[in-house]
Design a protein around this motif. Structure first.
Motif, PDB file in Angstrom:
ATOM      1  N   GLU A   1      42.904  41.189  28.615  1.00 41.73           N
ATOM      2  CA  GLU A   1      42.620  41.628  29.753  1.00 41.73           C
ATOM      3  C   GLU A   1      42.528  43.140  30.083  1.00 41.73           C
ATOM      4  O   GLU A   1      43.583  44.113  29.592  1.00 41.73           O
ATOM      5  CB  GLU A   1      43.301  41.218  30.897  1.00 41.73           C
ATOM      6  N   PHE A   2      41.444  42.829  30.926  1.00 44.81           N
ATOM      7  CA  PHE A   2      40.987  44.431  31.986  1.00 44.81           C
ATOM      8  C   PHE A   2      41.248  44.841  33.129  1.00 44.81           C
ATOM      9  O   PHE A   2      40.865  43.793  33.505  1.00 44.81           O
ATOM     10  CB  PHE A   2      39.847  44.957  31.179  1.00 44.81           C
TER      11      PHE A   2
ATOM     12  N   GLU B   1      46.087  43.634  25.180  1.00 47.56           N
ATOM     13  CA  GLU B   1      45.136  42.721  24.295  1.00 47.56           C
ATOM     14  C   GLU B   1      45.984  41.450  23.838  1.00 47.56           C
ATOM     15  O   GLU B   1      46.564  41.308  24.135  1.00 47.56           O
ATOM     16  CB  GLU B   1      45.285  43.036  22.473  1.00 47.56           C
ATOM     17  N   ARG B   2      44.839  39.917  23.724  1.00 44.23           N
ATOM     18  CA  ARG B   2      45.424  38.835  24.108  1.00 44.23           C
ATOM     19  C   ARG B   2      46.851  38.890  23.070  1.00 44.23           C
ATOM     20  O   ARG B   2      47.092  39.712  22.029  1.00 44.23           O
ATOM     21  CB  ARG B   2      44.490  38.124  23.412  1.00 44.23           C
TER      22      ARG B   2
ATOM     23  N   ALA C   1      39.612  42.499  37.263  1.00 45.89           N
ATOM     24  CA  ALA C   1      41.010  42.255  36.235  1.00 45.89           C
ATOM     25  C   ALA C   1      39.184  41.727  35.771  1.00 45.89           C
ATOM     26  O   ALA C   1      38.926  41.080  36.215  1.00 45.89           O
ATOM     27  CB  ALA C   1      41.880  41.554  36.738  1.00 45.89           C
ATOM     28  N   ILE C   2      38.752  42.236  34.417  1.00 48.70           N
ATOM     29  CA  ILE C   2      37.913  41.130  33.481  1.00 48.70           C
ATOM     30  C   ILE C   2      39.528  40.211  32.048  1.00 48.70           C
ATOM     31  O   ILE C   2      39.800  41.075  31.109  1.00 48.70           O
ATOM     32  CB  ILE C   2      37.128  42.071  32.838  1.00 48.70           C
TER      33      ILE C   2
ATOM     34  N   PRO D   1      38.296  35.708  26.562  1.00 50.07           N
ATOM     35  CA  PRO D   1      37.625  34.595  27.274  1.00 50.07           C
ATOM     36  C   PRO D   1      38.172  34.939  28.788  1.00 50.07           C
ATOM     37  O   PRO D   1      39.335  35.052  28.612  1.00 50.07           O
ATOM     38  CB  PRO D   1      37.389  33.808  26.520  1.00 50.07           C
ATOM     39  N   ALA D   2      37.373  33.615  29.144  1.00 49.86           N
ATOM     40  CA  ALA D   2      38.261  33.749  31.081  1.00 49.86           C
ATOM     41  C   ALA D   2      39.310  33.057  30.914  1.00 49.86           C
ATOM     42  O   ALA D   2      39.518  32.837  30.061  1.00 49.86           O
ATOM     43  CB  ALA D   2      36.632  33.014  31.533  1.00 49.86           C
ATOM     44  N   PHE D   3      39.859  34.061  32.063  1.00 53.31           N
ATOM     45  CA  PHE D   3      40.537  33.451  32.538  1.00 53.31           C
ATOM     46  C   PHE D   3      41.330  31.570  32.467  1.00 53.31           C
ATOM     47  O   PHE D   3      40.064  31.061  33.006  1.00 53.31           O
ATOM     48  CB  PHE D   3      41.132  33.813  33.749  1.00 53.31           C
TER      49      PHE D   3
END
Length: 120
Positions: free
Chosen positions: A57-58, A86-87, A105-106, A109-111
């Protein structure tokens, strides 16, 4: 065929904590499971439970401040700052400050709610 997509109708994620989430790209808007991009507004006093997401997540802070507790470290970001978490990292997000925090929030992979792993 156009090689671009303009998003002017983001998915408004239903919440019950005062946070506004407008997902521009991701699973509910475009079906894309590789990335999600959301515009967020977290009100003063907002917080989420600890979580250990299966995605990177950025976060980019547009206005205000946001607090992160990452593996026990307290990090506070202000407007103009960004972070990558980081994940598979245990994190807690909050806005214990007096002003609303606006941010992007980016997730890659996708949320998805199934991959966020929020604690009770």
């Amino acid at each position: 065929m156009k090689k671009y997509t303009i998003q002017d109708n983001p998915f408004i994620v239903p919440t019950n904590d005062g946070k506004i989430i407008k997902e521009h790209f991701g699973i509910p808007t475009t079906g894309d499971s590789q990335i999600s991009i959301a515009h967020m507004q977290a009100p003063p006093g907002w917080s989420e439970p600890y979580q250990t997401p299966e995605f990177d997540e950025f976060t980019f802070i547009i206005k205000g401040k946001k607090q992160f507790i990452i593996d026990g470290d307290k990090v506070i970001l202000e407007a103009g700052q960004s972070i990558k978490i980081e994940r598979n990292t245990r994190v807690q997000y909050s806005n214990p400050f007096a002003d609303t925090c606006e941010y992007l929030a980016i997730c890659t992979p996708a949320f998805s709610i199934e991959k966020v792993h929020r604690e009770d």
